[in-house]
Write an enzyme that holds these catalytic residues in place. Structure first.
Site: not given
Ligand code: EPU
Length: 437
Positions: A38-39, A109, A133, A325
């Site tokens: 998915k990701n 998101r 969320d 995850d």
């Molecule tokens: N964060 C910030 N500022 C930012 C970006 C992130 O503070 O600008 C923080 C977040 O709040 C969090 C941490 O950094 O505490 C990690 O967030 P990250 O940006 O790595 O996560 P993401 O890109 O929003 C993706 C996956 C998630 C998965 C995370 C961590 C997708 C669509 N989502 O989210 O997957 O948990 O990486 O590996 O790729 C899921 O598949 O159900 C899912 C939630």
């Protein structure tokens, strides 16, 4: 209907389903095949915005988040059609509307990942701000800072962030934290920036390397994706490409957790052990034996004992650490393991909310800040519970495999956001899981 023969609407899929009923049956056996990640798929779809013409993606999971990204691309003016069970064709016309509306960003998101591609290819982007969320607040400050480093300018008003640029210019981007989304946005924008971009402290998830492979097939020049330093030589234009999505390591871990909780012997086709090193180490500590198989379709052969052992501690970390995850799945396993385990969440402050639901099923879990103390019980007790998000929903179903009586998981539409044929695959493993009408 896309391609004439393939269902394209959500109504024909399980994501209309609201509740699942699970009854324990003992050990599992059988074989499942893992869908595409998915990701990765969602980001590859976003990247398709950057090349005029027809992109073809294979091994795309039939999940509602993919439908949501398809709707987002369609709202911008792209054509998105299923042309096979897991093959998606994306047609980008000459002109598009570089905007992601609130209704779609609110649904998913991950839509924020169109920001970098749109800014790079159109010079402007207007994207609704994602709210928090069920994991707690999820800011996008790192995405914006990285894109500003490349020459983007942003203003926020009326719930939207609007970015413009006279032309992105390559630079050194140092991420404060290896954010997956910020790395992806920066990398996708960097491919069309003038000159060299380096992203330091980049996220190293296998999905990042998959996106880079796709971008390179489109004509980008990216080196080091999947390591902490990604180097990009900007090019002036990308062309469409054909690409096969990597397997979903979180889905694979879900079937590992299912057999871990229920016991038994299963085979997981398509799963890549090399994407799951650390979680496999933890599973081995718990007593799950996993053998990677080779051949035409590599996979995992799995044996789980009647009851797992607890582990001293599990902590979530950016890749190659144990992914956040996996955590709900690990907690479900440890809730029925023999002994006491401590689980620490280091990524998302609010990602313990489903624990109240596990406790309703008789689990003995106490949370303290970002730690959870899990005292394993041989059996849980079936109860009505609610899935708060994709992985937690899957974890509740997994826990129910060792709960006496019947468990009904409401909010199962969350599960359909991330799992292709969730119920069918569990049934193929011998589980007694069905949809409540
Ligand atoms: N964060 C910030 N500022 C930012 C970006 C992130 O503070 O600008 C923080 C977040 O709040 C969090 C941490 O950094 O505490 C990690 O967030 P990250 O940006 O790595 O996560 P993401 O890109 O929003 C993706 C996956 C998630 C998965 C995370 C961590 C997708 C669509 N989502 O989210 O997957 O948990 O990486 O590996 O790729 C899921 O598949 O159900 C899912 C939630």
């Amino acid at each position: 209907m896309g391609g004439g023969q393939v269902p394209a609407s959500a109504a024909e899929h399980t994501w209309e389903v609201q509740r699942l009923r699970i009854a324990p049956v003992g050990a599992l056996s059988g074989r499942v095949r893992v869908a595409g990640a998915k990701n990765s798929a969602l980001k590859l779809m976003a990247a398709a915005v950057m090349a005029r013409g027809t992109t073809v993606l294979h091994n795309v999971p039939r999940i509602s988040d993919v439908d949501c990204m398809a709707d987002l691309l369609r709202s911008m003016g792209l054509g998105v059609t299923w042309v096979g069970n897991s093959t998606l064709q994306i047609v980008r016309p000459e002109t598009i509307v570089p905007e992601a509306p609130y209704e779609l960003v609110e649904r998913m998101r991950a839509s924020i990942v169109v920001l970098g591609p749109l800014l790079a290819v159109e010079g402007r982007a207007r994207v609704a701000l994602p709210g928090g969320d069920d994991f707690g607040p999820r800011p996008i400050d790192m995405h914006l800072r990285a894109l500003e480093d490349l020459g983007g300018t942003f203003v926020s008003a009326h719930g939207y962030v609007e970015g413009t640029t006279p032309g992105l210019v390559g630079t050194r981007i140092l991420l404060e934290f290896p954010s997956v989304g910020a790395t992806e946005n920066a990398m996708m924008a960097g491919v069309l920036a003038k000159g060299t971009t380096t992203i330091e402290n980049a996220a190293r998830e296998p999905e990042i390397a998959d996106i880079a492979a796709f971008l390179n097939a489109m004509g980008a020049r990216i080196l080091g994706a999947g390591t902490s330093t990604v180097t990009i030589e900007g090019v002036s234009e990308l062309h469409p490409a054909e690409h096969t999505v990597i397997p979903d390591r979180i889905e694979a871990a879900t079937w590992l957790a299912a057999v871990g909780v229920a016991g038994g012997d299963i085979e997981i086709e398509g799963a890549r052990a090399d994407h799951m090193d650390m979680v496999l180490v933890k599973l081995a500590e718990m007593g799950v034996e996993v053998t990677a198989t080779e051949g035409q379709l590599p996979g995992l052969v799995v044996h789980a004992p009647e009851r797992l052992r607890a582990v001293d501690s599990v902590a979530t970390l950016p890749y190659p650490g144990v992914a956040t995850d996996y955590k709900p799945l690990l907690v479900a396993m440890l809730a029925t393991a023999d002994g006491v385990s401590i689980v620490t969440e280091n990524l998302f402050a609010g990602r313990f909310r489903y624990i109240d639901e596990l406790v309703r099923m008789g689990a003995d879990i106490r949370t303290e800040g970002h730690h959870a103390v899990v005292r394993g019980r041989d059996r849980l007790s079936g109860a009505p519970v609610r899935a708060p998000d994709i992985r937690a929903g899957a974890a509740l179903v997994v826990a129910a495999l060792r709960a006496d009586g019947e468990t009904v998981v409401a909010g199962a539409d969350h599960i359909a956001r991330g799992y292709d044929d969730f119920v069918g695959k569990l049934v193929a493993l011998g589980a007694d899981v069905s949809v409540v009408d």
